[in-house]
Design an enzyme around this catalytic site. Structure first.
Site, PDB file in Angstrom:
ATOM      1  N   LYS A   1     -57.074  20.786  42.621  1.00  0.00           N
ATOM      2  CA  LYS A   1     -56.282  21.821  43.253  1.00  0.00           C
ATOM      3  C   LYS A   1     -56.963  22.231  44.557  1.00  0.00           C
ATOM      4  CE  LYS A   1     -52.975  22.592  40.186  1.00  0.00           C
ATOM      5  NZ  LYS A   1     -51.535  22.517  40.514  1.00  0.00           N
TER       6      LYS A   1
ATOM      7  N   ASP B   1     -43.596  17.824  44.301  1.00  0.00           N
ATOM      8  CA  ASP B   1     -43.607  18.665  43.100  1.00  0.00           C
ATOM      9  C   ASP B   1     -42.659  19.843  43.307  1.00  0.00           C
ATOM     10  OD1 ASP B   1     -44.050  20.302  40.947  1.00  0.00           O
ATOM     11  OD2 ASP B   1     -46.190  20.574  41.279  1.00  0.00           O
TER      12      ASP B   1
ATOM     13  N   LYS C   1     -40.998  18.726  36.189  1.00  0.00           N
ATOM     14  CA  LYS C   1     -41.487  19.756  35.278  1.00  0.00           C
ATOM     15  C   LYS C   1     -40.306  20.406  34.572  1.00  0.00           C
ATOM     16  CE  LYS C   1     -45.689  20.819  37.902  1.00  0.00           C
ATOM     17  NZ  LYS C   1     -46.404  21.840  38.707  1.00  0.00           N
TER      18      LYS C   1
END
Length: 370
Positions: free
Chosen positions: A163, A243, A267
């Site tokens: 990250k 994403d 997701k």
């Protein structure tokens, strides 16, 4: 089989240590749990982990939407009619994907249990036997991230997700430090979480990282800036993953049309659950775009749901569902064989929910009965 009762729990899952990404830091993970009961006595569980910055939902709003908008509309519905369940939810309210995901997951769990089959058999059957697990490094100093990376590699992890997304110069130092510590044979994926903002900043960073051998770079620019992803992709050989820029069918159509990414991160919390996730995977498969099932740091419930989707499709080549490994206390018993995961063949999601722990972590609870 009909839905007779939907109970909604607002809980907070305790983390082993703070989870830090470009736009937020979490000391615990707020989650909404749905417990769905049918007239046959079967019980299914679902989960919603909302993200103000990604799905446009909050913990509080998600509880309210499920309790007052979705649940009352679904009492009396057949949970196995997945297409109709989503139609009812979409007619009741626009958007709110994580709220809808909680209902969707509970339906797959309860139908699998009623039929005596794993949820992945409701999605076309199992394709993958096991998946390697990627360890996620939250943002810290270069030295601390490198040390944590080395410790995880020592216990068997073969891939790391870093990250970053705070400051380009510092991020470059972080990535270089981890690569130097773990060597050239460990896969490093870098997730910027939109933190580099635009294509100019991203290209500047990529030039400095050409020798770092990244597996891929994930969502470096703002979620809605699809053209920036197209520009970056045209000017670098580093694979790009979308994403936050992928939520549903509309974005997937644009990604395919513009060839805006090499990979997509699906997701369940962004798209509305297991059923919509499979639709996105089918679209990506037709376009030859590899998929990952990613995490919003869900408990065993949401993580298991993501794994059932991932295990059922060949085009899904990686997973990052490590939420349960980050919690000091979880409500379910999803089993990892670090650095791999192999799903069992139990019905539904294949996990047991500890309702005593669920009660312990619950901040608020309400029930809708037919």
């Amino acid at each position: 089989m009909k839905i007779t009762e939907i109970e909604v729990y607002a809980i907070r899952l305790p983390l082993n240590e703070p989870f830090v990404i470009s736009y937020a830091s979490y000391d615990d993970m707020p989650s909404i749990i749905v417990k769905l009961t049918t007239d046959t006595g079967h019980v299914g569980f679902g989960e919603a982990v909302a993200d103000d910055h990604v799905t446009g939902e909050s913990w509080e709003s998600t509880f309210t939407v499920i309790r007052h908008t979705l649940a009352p509309q679904l009492i009396g519905s057949n949970p196995s009619c997945f297409e109709r369940i989503h139609e009812v939810m979409d007619q009741a309210i626009y958007g709110v994907p994580s709220a809808k995901a909680a209902i969707d997951i509970a339906c797959f769990d309860v139908v699998g249990k009623a039929m005596g089959i794993p949820a992945y058999d409701l999605l076309g059957g199992r394709y993958h036997e096991k998946f390697p697990i990627t360890h996620v490094l939250s943002i810290a100093s270069p030295e601390n991230m490198a040390q944590e990376a080395a410790e995880r590699v020592a216990v068997g992890y073969g891939s790391l997700k870093m990250k970053v997304g705070t400051n380009i110069a510092e991020d470059v130092q972080r990535i270089r430090a981890v690569r130097e510590r773990v060597g050239p044979n460990i896969a490093i994926r870098v997730d910027v979480n939109q933190g580099w903002n635009n294509s100019a900043n991203t290209l500047q960073a990529i030039r400095q990282l050409e020798s770092s051998g990244l597996d891929w770079l994930e969502q470096p620019v703002k979620a809605d800036d699809m053209d920036a992803m197209v520009e970056i992709k045209s000017k670098t050989s580093t694979p790009l993953m979308i994403d936050e820029g992928l939520r549903g069918v509309r974005e997937m159509r644009e990604i395919i049309a513009k060839r805006a990414a090499d990979k997509v991160n699906i997701k369940l919390m962004k798209c509305g659950g297991m059923y919509p996730a499979m639709k996105l995977a089918h679209m990506a498969e037709m376009a030859g775009i590899e998929c990952q099932i990613g995490s919003m740091v869900e408990s065993s419930i949401g993580s298991a749901a993501g794994f059932h989707v991932a295990f059922s499709k060949k085009i899904i080549t990686s997973v990052e569902l490590t939420g349960p490994l980050k919690f000091s206390k979880d409500i379910g018993n999803l089993q990892y064989d670090v650095p791999f995961i192999q799903l069992n063949e139990k019905p539904g999601l294949g996990i047991e929910v500890d309702e005593q722990v669920l009660e312990e972590l619950t901040v608020r609870r309400e029930k809708v009965i037919g």
